[in-house]
Design a protein around this motif. Structure first.
Motif, PDB file in Angstrom:
ATOM      1  N   LEU A 280       0.822  -1.211   0.000  1.00  0.00           N
ATOM      2  CA  LEU A 280       0.000   0.000   0.000  1.00  0.00           C
ATOM      3  C   LEU A 280       0.857   1.263   0.000  1.00  0.00           C
ATOM      4  N   LEU A 281       1.851   1.275  -0.894  1.00  0.00           N
ATOM      5  CA  LEU A 281       2.722   2.439  -1.002  1.00  0.00           C
ATOM      6  C   LEU A 281       2.169   3.497  -1.948  1.00  0.00           C
ATOM      7  N   CYS A 282       1.131   3.162  -2.690  1.00  0.00           N
ATOM      8  CA  CYS A 282       0.577   4.132  -3.636  1.00  0.00           C
ATOM      9  C   CYS A 282      -0.880   3.791  -3.905  1.00  0.00           C
ATOM     10  N   THR A 283      -1.600   4.761  -4.465  1.00  0.00           N
ATOM     11  CA  THR A 283      -2.981   4.504  -4.873  1.00  0.00           C
ATOM     12  C   THR A 283      -3.058   4.097  -6.336  1.00  0.00           C
ATOM     13  N   GLU A 284      -2.068   4.477  -7.139  1.00  0.00           N
ATOM     14  CA  GLU A 284      -2.001   4.068  -8.540  1.00  0.00           C
ATOM     15  C   GLU A 284      -0.554   3.756  -8.895  1.00  0.00           C
ATOM     16  N   ALA A 285      -0.368   2.711  -9.693  1.00  0.00           N
ATOM     17  CA  ALA A 285       0.956   2.352 -10.202  1.00  0.00           C
ATOM     18  C   ALA A 285       0.780   1.802 -11.604  1.00  0.00           C
ATOM     19  N   ALA A 565     -15.485 -13.509  -1.835  1.00  0.00           N
ATOM     20  CA  ALA A 565     -14.777 -13.733  -0.575  1.00  0.00           C
ATOM     21  C   ALA A 565     -14.249 -12.394  -0.067  1.00  0.00           C
ATOM     22  N   PHE A 566     -14.708 -11.977   1.070  1.00  0.00           N
ATOM     23  CA  PHE A 566     -14.281 -10.691   1.622  1.00  0.00           C
ATOM     24  C   PHE A 566     -13.149 -10.941   2.619  1.00  0.00           C
ATOM     25  N   ARG A 567     -11.984 -11.275   2.079  1.00  0.00           N
ATOM     26  CA  ARG A 567     -10.830 -11.569   2.937  1.00  0.00           C
ATOM     27  C   ARG A 567     -10.359 -10.296   3.626  1.00  0.00           C
ATOM     28  N   ASP A 568      -9.921 -10.455   4.852  1.00  0.00           N
ATOM     29  CA  ASP A 568      -9.565  -9.296   5.671  1.00  0.00           C
ATOM     30  C   ASP A 568      -8.565  -8.384   4.979  1.00  0.00           C
ATOM     31  N   GLU A 569      -7.516  -8.981   4.397  1.00  0.00           N
ATOM     32  CA  GLU A 569      -6.459  -8.157   3.817  1.00  0.00           C
ATOM     33  C   GLU A 569      -6.948  -7.410   2.579  1.00  0.00           C
ATOM     34  N   VAL A 571     -10.133  -6.424   1.991  1.00  0.00           N
ATOM     35  CA  VAL A 571     -11.030  -5.355   2.440  1.00  0.00           C
ATOM     36  C   VAL A 571     -10.222  -4.192   3.010  1.00  0.00           C
ATOM     37  N   ALA A 572      -9.227  -4.500   3.831  1.00  0.00           N
ATOM     38  CA  ALA A 572      -8.418  -3.443   4.432  1.00  0.00           C
ATOM     39  C   ALA A 572      -7.709  -2.618   3.360  1.00  0.00           C
ATOM     40  N   ARG A 573      -7.189  -3.288   2.349  1.00  0.00           N
ATOM     41  CA  ARG A 573      -6.458  -2.579   1.290  1.00  0.00           C
ATOM     42  C   ARG A 573      -7.392  -1.676   0.494  1.00  0.00           C
ATOM     43  N   GLU A 574      -8.514  -2.215   0.023  1.00  0.00           N
ATOM     44  CA  GLU A 574      -9.416  -1.427  -0.810  1.00  0.00           C
ATOM     45  C   GLU A 574     -10.089  -0.310  -0.016  1.00  0.00           C
ATOM     46  N   SER A 619     -14.746   3.987   7.020  1.00  0.00           N
ATOM     47  CA  SER A 619     -13.873   3.417   8.054  1.00  0.00           C
ATOM     48  C   SER A 619     -14.563   2.309   8.849  1.00  0.00           C
ATOM     49  N   THR A 620     -15.894   2.303   8.884  1.00  0.00           N
ATOM     50  CA  THR A 620     -16.628   1.296   9.669  1.00  0.00           C
ATOM     51  C   THR A 620     -16.920   0.021   8.895  1.00  0.00           C
ATOM     52  N   MET A 621     -16.524  -0.056   7.626  1.00  0.00           N
ATOM     53  CA  MET A 621     -16.936  -1.182   6.788  1.00  0.00           C
ATOM     54  C   MET A 621     -16.002  -2.372   6.976  1.00  0.00           C
ATOM     55  N   THR A 622     -16.522  -3.409   7.604  1.00  0.00           N
ATOM     56  CA  THR A 622     -15.773  -4.632   7.901  1.00  0.00           C
ATOM     57  C   THR A 622     -16.129  -5.714   6.895  1.00  0.00           C
ATOM     58  N   PRO A 623     -15.314  -6.768   6.796  1.00  0.00           N
ATOM     59  CA  PRO A 623     -15.664  -7.875   5.893  1.00  0.00           C
ATOM     60  C   PRO A 623     -17.052  -8.446   6.166  1.00  0.00           C
ATOM     61  N   GLY A 624     -17.384  -8.620   7.436  1.00  0.00           N
ATOM     62  CA  GLY A 624     -18.690  -9.181   7.759  1.00  0.00           C
ATOM     63  C   GLY A 624     -19.828  -8.285   7.325  1.00  0.00           C
ATOM     64  N   ARG A 625     -19.679  -7.002   7.538  1.00  0.00           N
ATOM     65  CA  ARG A 625     -20.725  -6.059   7.151  1.00  0.00           C
ATOM     66  C   ARG A 625     -20.886  -6.016   5.637  1.00  0.00           C
ATOM     67  N   LEU A 626     -19.788  -6.039   4.924  1.00  0.00           N
ATOM     68  CA  LEU A 626     -19.839  -6.018   3.464  1.00  0.00           C
ATOM     69  C   LEU A 626     -20.485  -7.287   2.923  1.00  0.00           C
ATOM     70  N   ALA A 627     -20.092  -8.439   3.470  1.00  0.00           N
ATOM     71  CA  ALA A 627     -20.647  -9.712   3.004  1.00  0.00           C
ATOM     72  C   ALA A 627     -22.151  -9.771   3.246  1.00  0.00           C
ATOM     73  N   ALA A 628     -22.596  -9.306   4.414  1.00  0.00           N
ATOM     74  CA  ALA A 628     -24.027  -9.344   4.726  1.00  0.00           C
ATOM     75  C   ALA A 628     -24.803  -8.416   3.794  1.00  0.00           C
ATOM     76  N   TYR A 629     -24.295  -7.219   3.556  1.00  0.00           N
ATOM     77  CA  TYR A 629     -24.974  -6.270   2.671  1.00  0.00           C
ATOM     78  C   TYR A 629     -25.060  -6.823   1.255  1.00  0.00           C
ATOM     79  N   ARG A 630     -23.954  -7.363   0.756  1.00  0.00           N
ATOM     80  CA  ARG A 630     -23.934  -7.896  -0.606  1.00  0.00           C
ATOM     81  C   ARG A 630     -24.901  -9.064  -0.744  1.00  0.00           C
TER      82      ARG A 630
END
Length: 871
Positions: A280-285, A565-569, A571-574, A619-630
């Motif tokens: 996560l050193l940049c937003t675009e490469a 699959a909403f993997r923790d890493e 979700v955190a990155r995006e 900032s409040t969007m967790t993998p579980g919350r995203l998976a349930a909404y989707r």
């Protein structure tokens, strides 16, 4: 295909009967690199002037004529060429060629029009000052090319542009605009003989001696790296590193193109994985190889936060210089070559894409035959060839680094960045070349084109409640897939704002069976891509690929739909990247103006929200919350699926039913957003930003997608917008207030808006505001003329057809129209709806919608530019 007329004009003709459309282009072999001392920006200004009237047509008449033929006309200037292009319904071929020939051969260069257009170009220069990427590009080329004219900006400077005279433009025109220096390209639904007869008759130049191009100064071989850093009022940093690259016809160009794809194209690239995905050193490469007529550049580009510059530059250099000592893998090479080859197929989807390719090769590479030669060289590439090309061209001592950074204590200075380039050069010098494997890439099957054929749009209801739409289109061996649900921004609230955009970012970031990188690699192996999309009214997924991979592509598409699959890493990155985008919003002042407009227009409805959300909500969007909404909001069984392209509809139906039949059936929740109260008094909002231009949006509550009013508003917008529209003619052509001025009607499932936009210098803001209001008043007071109405309707009908040439465009519009309850075939009735709009209808719509009491104004401007009544 190629013909040479007696006067020396080269004509390229290619019949393409897939759609009733024709693309016409004139490529002139002169660009900014051919300008003499004192002419900086003259090629670009000259391009503008060819639309400002001829002996037969007055200012604005060129654009009005083309728009009246249902077409579009525009131009661009580069270092090496100036290109004028028209797209029209093929029934207007003769009119399109007549207008193009008239502009090229008989431009008037009226002194008053020249004075006005100089002001417009100066506004265009100001606009570029508010674009970080354009400013960075200018700095990069000026640093990389200290002697060669590629170091000068194509547009020139305000000082140079204001110095130009009619006599100077005429000298430039006579020197370069001769038939033997031009290429006419025609691609579309016509007969070759018809084009040749028209070209012979219409393209008759006043004869003059064609100038011999002055030799361009060669750029000396660079033996020391260079750095240039500029500070600005920014939220993000923009950085590029470049190395000299060969000219277009250079032997190493195919290898460098493939290397650039391996290094920095897409989510499987080395830069993406090392800088964005892993750290996560940049937003675009990204990486690209720019190879014009003369030697160009291989460029690595990064967008990042100031505190990340040091680590990002070190890692980007490390990844780039690895290519000098390690062979790329056979998989990387195969995917890169497949992307190059499939790109040639995607270009054939539109007549204008094919015309552009033909014109480029003929004008810049010595002939259209070069494409076949180039692709043959791509097919022969092996890892050793890429390694040798990297050794020759990615020389550490020739690196140039340019950066546009926020004025922050975190950002490194020039000297520190130069030290990093020199350290990387020393490390590269010590690196030992690893022995190659000697392995040869596996043969790739050639892309085969079937006989063009089109079938009816088929609609099937699926067992779970969804809908399948299939359209056979066999013009090119491609297929486009779409899945759409009602939702998007309209389904959000303050608490979950931005959730649909985050879901769209995560759509290709892994399933229960496949990781994100595996998905990207598999899609690239199919010559395609997969991703998500979120808009104001919908959420969905899309894919494109070579049609021979339909079954495996459909398997992956359905898997991404049904098993995210909403993997923790991931979700955190995006989530972090979306927050970074939010932080950088102010770097795009026009975008800020539209966001300000939306939140001023809407006070309750979620259309007021930013599609990226807010820092608090995201900032409040967790993998579980995203998976349930989707899972709850977008059940696969309720999707509208659209498949368009080189397919057998019966086979597609079978495949979809096999893959979706086993999935659980669940209803989608109904969306009932809060509705707006009518606006009873004008609203205005101002945001002060220290930028070169002011950005003004004036609008009014508009129509729903299902409202018949939308057709009247579309015609009204076409009367105001476009190069032949009232706003363009009055505020740009006559008064030189802006480079960008337009209007638009934005419909939604719920009421949208009708608005006008202008970007202008701060000193012209008050006049621009008064000018827009005056034009809106004219619309309320009297109906459009018969000529205006005909032009607007023809333009809308023609550009609608032009925009539906691509399979992906058709797949999208079928799916959206079905999802919104309009009917999958609604687009087939578009021309009928627009043609039925009369002058009285337009006047009634203007009087109903353009009510001054309901005006909503949003302004982004520098301090001191805000009119007192808005301050």
């Amino acid at each position: 295909m190629r013909h040479r007329l007696p006067n020396g004009l080269t004509v390229l003709v290619e019949e393409n009967h897939a759609a009733p459309v024709a693309a016409l282009q004139v490529w002139v072999r002169v660009g900014s690199a051919d300008e003499l001392p004192g002419e900086a920006g003259l090629a670009h200004l000259h391009e503008h002037m060819l639309f400002k009237g001829t002996a037969r047509r007055g200012p604005g008449e060129i654009a009005r004529t083309i728009e009246g033929c249902g077409g579009e006309i525009n131009a661009w200037t580069s270092f090496d060429q100036t290109v004028y292009h028209v797209v029209v319904a093929s029934q207007f071929l003769a009119q399109g060629l007549d207008v193009l020939a008239d502009a090229i051969t008989s431009a008037a260069f009226d002194p008053d029009e020249l004075r006005r257009e100089i002001e417009v170009v100066c506004e265009e220069i100001k606009r570029s000052l508010d674009s970080p990427t354009r400013k960075l590009s200018k700095e990069l080329f000026a640093t990389a090319f200290t002697r060669h004219p590629y170091g000068r900006p194509v547009i020139g400077s305000e000082e140079s542009v204001r110095s130009f005279t009619r006599e100077g433009i005429l000298r430039f025109y006579r020197r370069w605009y001769q038939p033997e220096n031009c290429v006419l390209v025609a691609v579309g639904d016509f007969r070759e003989a018809q084009v040749l007869e028209l070209a012979q008759r219409l393209f008759a130049w006043p004869r003059a001696e064609l100038a011999t191009a002055a030799p361009r100064d060669a750029e000396p071989r660079r033996e020391e790296p260079a750095v240039r850093v500029r500070r600005d009022v920014l939220k993000e940093g923009y950085l590029s590193v470049a190395w000299p690259a060969p000219a277009l016809r250079g032997e190493d160009v195919p290898a460098l193109d493939a290397l650039s794809l391996v290094l920095g194209h897409g989510e499987a690239s080395r830069l993406f994985r090392a800088l964005k995905r892993d750290r996560l050193l940049c937003t675009e490469a990204q990486a690209s190889c720019y190879t014009p007529v003369d030697p160009g550049l291989t460029i690595v580009g990064l967008t990042l936060q100031p505190a990340q510059v040091r680590d990002a530059v070190r890692e980007a250099l490390r990844q780039t210089y690895r290519l000098r000592t390690e062979e790329v893998t056979l998989e990387e090479l195969g995917n890169a070559c497949r992307l190059i080859e499939s790109d040639a197929v995607y270009q054939r989807e539109t007549v204008q894409g094919q015309a552009r390719k033909l014109g480029f090769y003929e004008a810049s590479a010595g002939g259209v035959e070069f494409e076949a030669e180039y692709l043959a060289r791509v097919a022969r590439l092996d890892p050793g060839a890429l390694l040798e090309a990297a050794e020759r061209h990615l020389r550490p001592q020739s690196a140039v680094l340019c950066a546009l950074l926020p004025d922050s204590d975190d950002a490194p200075a020039d000297r520190e960045l130069l030290d990093m380039l020199q350290e990387a050069a020393e490390d590269a010098r010590k690196a030992v070349r690893r022995p190659g494997t000697g392995a040869a890439p596996s043969a790739r099957p050639p892309v085969r084109f079937a006989q063009p054929r089109t079938g009816p749009l088929r609609r099937e209801e699926l067992p779970g409640g969804g809908v399948l739409l299939v359209k056979e289109e066999r013009a090119v061996p491609l297929v486009a897939l779409r899945a759409v649900w009602s939702g998007g921004l309209r389904a959000e609230s303050d608490e979950n704002a931005g959730i649909n955009m985050l879901l769209a970012r995560l759509a290709s970031k892994g399933t229960r069976k496949r990781g994100a990188e595996q998905i990207v690699r598999e899609m690239e192996a199919m010559g395609g891509s997969l991703g998500g999309n979120s808009g104001r009214n919908s959420f969905g997924m899309r894919a494109e690929l070579l049609s021979r991979h339909l079954e495996e592509g459909l398997d992956l598409f359905v898997e991404a739909l049904a098993e995210p699959a909403f993997r923790d890493e991931e979700v955190a990155r995006e989530r972090t990247l979306q927050l970074d985008e939010l932080h950088a919003r102010e770097d795009n002042p026009a975008g800020v103006a539209f966001l300000l407009f939306a939140e001023t227009m809407y006070r309750r409805h979620p259309y007021r929200l930013d599609t990226l959300g807010t820092a608090a909500s995201v900032s409040t969007m967790t993998p579980g919350r995203l998976a349930a909404y989707r899972s709850e909001r977008y059940p696969v069984s309720q999707a509208t699926l659209s498949v368009v392209g080189d397919v057998d509809p019966d086979r597609v139906s079978q495949l979809v039913r096999e893959r979706l039949g086993k999935l659980p059936h669940a209803p989608a929740p109904r969306i009932v957003p809060p509705q707006e109260e009518p606006i009873s008094a004008p609203r205005a909002a101002v945001r002060k930003l220290d930028k070169a231009q002011s950005h003004l949006v004036i609008g009014f509550p508009g129509a729903r997608l299902s409202d018949p009013l939308r057709w009247e508003l579309e015609v009204l917008s076409a009367i105001l917008a476009g190069q032949g529209g009232r706003l363009f003619l009055e505020l740009r052509d006559k008064r030189s207030l802006a480079y960008s001025v337009t209007s638009f009607s934005v419909e939604g499932v719920d009421p949208g808006y009708f608005a006008a936009y202008i970007g202008c210098g701060p000193g012209k803001l008050r006049e621009a505001l008064e000018g827009i209001r005056q034009e809106l008043l004219r619309c309320r007071e009297s109906p459009p003329s018969a000529a205006e109405l005909d032009r607007a309707r023809s333009h809308l009908i023609g550009t609608h057809a032009i925009g539906l040439q691509r399979n992906s465009s058709r797949a999208a519009i079928y799916a959206f129209d079905e999802c919104y309850g309009l009917g999958a075939d609604a687009s087939s009735r578009y021309a009928e709806r627009i043609a039925a709009v009369g002058a009285a209808d337009v006047l009634a719509a203007a009087q109903r919608v353009l009510d001054p009491r309901a005006e909503v104004l949003a302004l982004v401007a520098p301090e001191g530019a805000v009119p007192p009544e808005l301050s």
